[in-house]
Design an enzyme around this catalytic site. Sequence first.
Site, mmCIF file in Angstrom:
data_model
loop_
_atom_site.group_PDB
_atom_site.id
_atom_site.type_symbol
_atom_site.label_atom_id
_atom_site.label_comp_id
_atom_site.label_asym_id
_atom_site.label_seq_id
_atom_site.Cartn_x
_atom_site.Cartn_y
_atom_site.Cartn_z
ATOM 1 N N TYR A 167 -5.818 -22.173 1.611
ATOM 2 C CA TYR A 167 -6.321 -23.532 2.133
ATOM 3 C C TYR A 167 -8.071 -22.800 2.642
ATOM 4 O O TYR A 167 -8.561 -24.332 3.079
ATOM 5 C CB TYR A 167 -6.173 -23.448 3.979
ATOM 6 C CG TYR A 167 -6.854 -24.338 5.053
ATOM 7 C CD1 TYR A 167 -6.588 -25.646 4.740
ATOM 8 C CD2 TYR A 167 -7.554 -23.539 5.711
ATOM 9 C CE1 TYR A 167 -6.821 -25.994 5.665
ATOM 10 C CE2 TYR A 167 -8.294 -24.192 6.676
ATOM 11 C CZ TYR A 167 -8.379 -25.575 7.372
ATOM 12 O OH TYR A 167 -8.805 -26.891 8.163
ATOM 13 N N LYS A 171 -11.664 -25.476 1.528
ATOM 14 C CA LYS A 171 -12.228 -26.550 2.375
ATOM 15 C C LYS A 171 -13.305 -26.018 2.036
ATOM 16 O O LYS A 171 -14.801 -26.884 2.227
ATOM 17 C CB LYS A 171 -11.755 -25.766 3.739
ATOM 18 C CG LYS A 171 -10.704 -26.517 4.431
ATOM 19 C CD LYS A 171 -10.896 -27.973 5.059
ATOM 20 C CE LYS A 171 -9.736 -28.763 5.807
ATOM 21 N NZ LYS A 171 -10.204 -29.953 5.300
#
Length: 275
Positions: A167, A171
């Site tokens: 994750y 980002k």
Amino acid sequence: MKTLSKQTLPDFARWFSGKTVLVTGATSGIGREIAKQMAHYGSKVLLCGRNIETMNSLLKELNAITLSSPKVFFVDLADTKSLQELITEVNKSYDIGILVNNAGFGYIGDFYTMPENKIRSMQEVNIIATVELCRAFLPKMVKKSGSGILNVGSVASFFATPGSALYGATKYFILGFTDALHQEMLSKGVNVTGVYPGNTESQFLERATNGKVKNFEKAMNPTLVAKSALKGLSENKLRVIPGLNNRIKAFAASFFPKSILLSKIYTNTIKYYYK
Ligand SMILES: NC(=O)c1ccc[n+]([C@@H]2O[C@H](COP(=O)([O-])OP(=O)(O)OC[C@H]3O[C@@H](n4cnc5c(N)ncnc54)[C@H](OP(=O)(O)O)[C@@H]3O)[C@@H](O)[C@H]2O)c1
């Protein structure tokens, strides 16, 4: 009441008025607030999401604040064919003035335990959909001034996140991609801004922990996150990091000794997962 009086609108709201905006992940959390605020500012909103129930409740809320009827696209952004159909349909019928790439999801836990079906779909939603939607709408955006793209990253865009490795890396991507796009578009009249929220009230944590943990402690209100993101976009800010604590975290991360930083992040992330 169908429209709100001009006095209740912030100055920057004018930038959004009359523009057609596409918001991904409009059914929940930060994207929902962004969609509501832009409708309030007089944008025509095109809403993307998957959940029928939450989409219907959003439509009811929007009906109370705007005269124009929002258009809805139910689309799974992890599905290549659905993403391409969305692009074709939107490009056929609309000139997108503002694109908000907000849809995304996380996973908290060691990478080696991450469900295999989430590995590809996380990259599809958090990275590929963002890239392809930007590429699909930018050619028309550069031809008219006053358009813009808002990409939703995370404070995790500024440091690696053990305990949420993939994750955080998606980002990281958003930060690099959005910074570069901002520079490329400076001379083309297209605003490009990245917003990098910290813990925010939404369904994010519940989904990232497979229902184990409902809410972050001391989470920010998504209304405030949305407002600062939209203000930043209207001013063509390179980066918006809502909340002083989050700005300090992002800044301090580059100075902190990496081994201490990584160990602290890992402990804090996993604490949510196992408590
Ligand atoms: N909340 C936080 O603490 C936080 C912090 C930093 C960054 N962010 C980022 O903020 C963005 C919004 O998250 P949120 O906090 O508002 O979480 P949320 O409440 O879980 O909302 C996520 C949104 O993304 C949509 N979405 C997820 N997977 C999708 C898919 N495969 N296809 C289409 N839509 C999909 C969801 O649609 P459906 O519900 O209709 O499926 C929902 O509208 C994400 O990019 C997230 O990474 C969140």
